[in-house]
Design an enzyme around this catalytic site. Structure first.
Site, PDB file in Angstrom:
ATOM      1  N   GLU A 105      40.530  18.963  41.992  1.00 35.95           N
ATOM      2  CA  GLU A 105      41.935  19.324  41.742  1.00 35.95           C
ATOM      3  C   GLU A 105      42.848  18.107  41.849  1.00 35.95           C
ATOM      4  O   GLU A 105      43.804  17.951  41.089  1.00 35.95           O
ATOM      5  CB  GLU A 105      42.397  20.394  42.748  1.00 35.95           C
ATOM      6  N   THR A 120      49.609  20.681  34.957  1.00 35.55           N
ATOM      7  CA  THR A 120      50.088  21.001  36.314  1.00 35.55           C
ATOM      8  C   THR A 120      50.918  19.851  36.861  1.00 35.55           C
ATOM      9  O   THR A 120      51.971  20.057  37.473  1.00 35.55           O
ATOM     10  CB  THR A 120      48.882  21.289  37.239  1.00 35.55           C
TER      11      THR A 120
HETATM   12  N1  HSE Z   1      49.882  25.932  43.122  1.00 34.37           N
HETATM   13  C1  HSE Z   1      49.603  25.127  41.951  1.00 34.37           C
HETATM   14  C2  HSE Z   1      50.906  24.934  41.203  1.00 34.37           C
HETATM   15  C3  HSE Z   1      48.606  25.844  41.103  1.00 34.37           C
HETATM   16  O1  HSE Z   1      51.576  25.927  40.957  1.00 34.37           O
HETATM   17  O2  HSE Z   1      51.241  23.804  40.864  1.00 34.37           O
HETATM   18  C4  HSE Z   1      48.222  25.123  39.843  1.00 34.37           C
HETATM   19  O3  HSE Z   1      47.243  25.890  39.181  1.00 34.37           O
END
Ligand code: HSE
Length: 308
Positions: free
Chosen positions: A128, A181
């Protein structure tokens, strides 16, 4: 065991009120991976079907997560990985998390399960980090633990599996635009008002209580996001229309899936979730944006072995 084939579920992170701390795994949307032991040390990604992604181990999230596991193990061989990538990167349903968790979960099985689920989450978080510059765990935790999973704390990492009411179904619509993201995190503010904090943690507590007591109305009342959705929803064409239609069609709640552009709705029962799907598809038909749509049960098991 020399080789294993696994299903790596797509995941919905945040679930409206739990930014970076809550996620759920989907039952019938996900990638498939094959991982094989090799005498040659190291990790090689030999094939990726479905998407254009790097084969170089240290540029691929499956490779990086796997290397994090190898570093902590006393295994002196290596692994070969084949990925059948069905989840599009940048879709908001945990594409990088699926590859990262599939890789480390499969390797752990092949090595005789030396690592705990919590350790696997830690390894997968390295994937990630490569994908979004942030080692968030709200996709990889439900992918590994199954169902809903809460990241109670990052330091130290503390994952709490949350009960999944059996009649809960997700409808996910993915308009075919890509939102990274890393980009959708850049538009977030670094502080929130006390007023919004009070509303947000009230809802997160309510959602967790509703999931454990299987109180679908409480789940519905709690699916509101006062912190992230107001900032990110402007990146998603048709968001407000989809949300209104989902609620009018009987969904318990509706919000951005992870960092978007996918939008999710939760419903009680499969029929209701399908009704929501029919109603929200209309938004993108009208504005002329291509989309995928899924109706799925919540996956209580998470990443799992599949037989050929
Ligand atoms: N919590 C993360 C965001 C998840 O919202 O940036 C990304 O899949």
């Amino acid at each position: 065991m020399e080789a294993i084939k696994v299903f790596c579920p797509a995941t919905i992170a945040n679930v409206s009120c739990g930014f970076d701390v809550l996620g759920l795994a989907l039952e019938n949307v996900g990638d498939e991976m094959e991982v094989r032991k090799t005498e040659k040390p190291g990790i090689r990604i030999t094939e990726i079907i479905g998407q254009e992604l790097p084969l170089e181990t240290n540029k691929n999230v499956a490779g990086v997560a796997g290397l994090a596991l190898l570093k902590q193990s006393n295994y002196d061989g290596g692994f070969e990985i084949k990925i059948n990538k069905k989840i599009k990167p940048g879709s908001g349903i945990g594409s990088s998390a699926a590859s990262s968790t599939g890789s480390v979960w499969a390797m752990n099985e092949l090595l005789g399960k030396p690592f705990s689920k919590l350790e696997l989450v830690q390894f997968a978080m390295e994937g990630e980090k490569l994908a979004s510059n942030v080692a968030h765990a709200d996709n990889v935790a439900p992918a590994i633990f199954g169902g809903f999973a809460l990241v109670r704390s990052y330091t130290p990492l503390d994952i709490v599996p949350i009960n999944t009411p059996p009649a809960l179904f997700a409808t996910v619509i993915h308009p075919q635009i890509e939102i990274k993201t890393s980009d959708s995190r850049k538009i977030l503010k670094t502080s929130i008002t006390l007023e919004n904090g009070i509303k947000q943690w009230g809802n997160l507590g309510g959602l967790i209580a509703g999931l454990f007591t299987e109180d679908y109305h409480l789940i519905g009342r709690s699916l509101e996001d006062y912190v992230v959705e107001p900032l990110r929803s402007i990146l998603i064409p048709g968001f407000n229309d989809v949300k209104t239609k989902a609620i009018n069609a009987g969904a318990l709640g509706c919000g951005i899936s992870g960092s978007g552009p996918s939008i999710f709705a939760l419903s009680k029962g499969e029929e209701q979730a399908k009704k929501v799907a029919t109603s929200i598809a209309n938004t993108y038909d009208n504005i002329g944006v291509a989309y995928d749509i899924h109706v799925s049960k919540i996956c209580s098991k998470g990443v799992k072995e599949i037989k050929n």
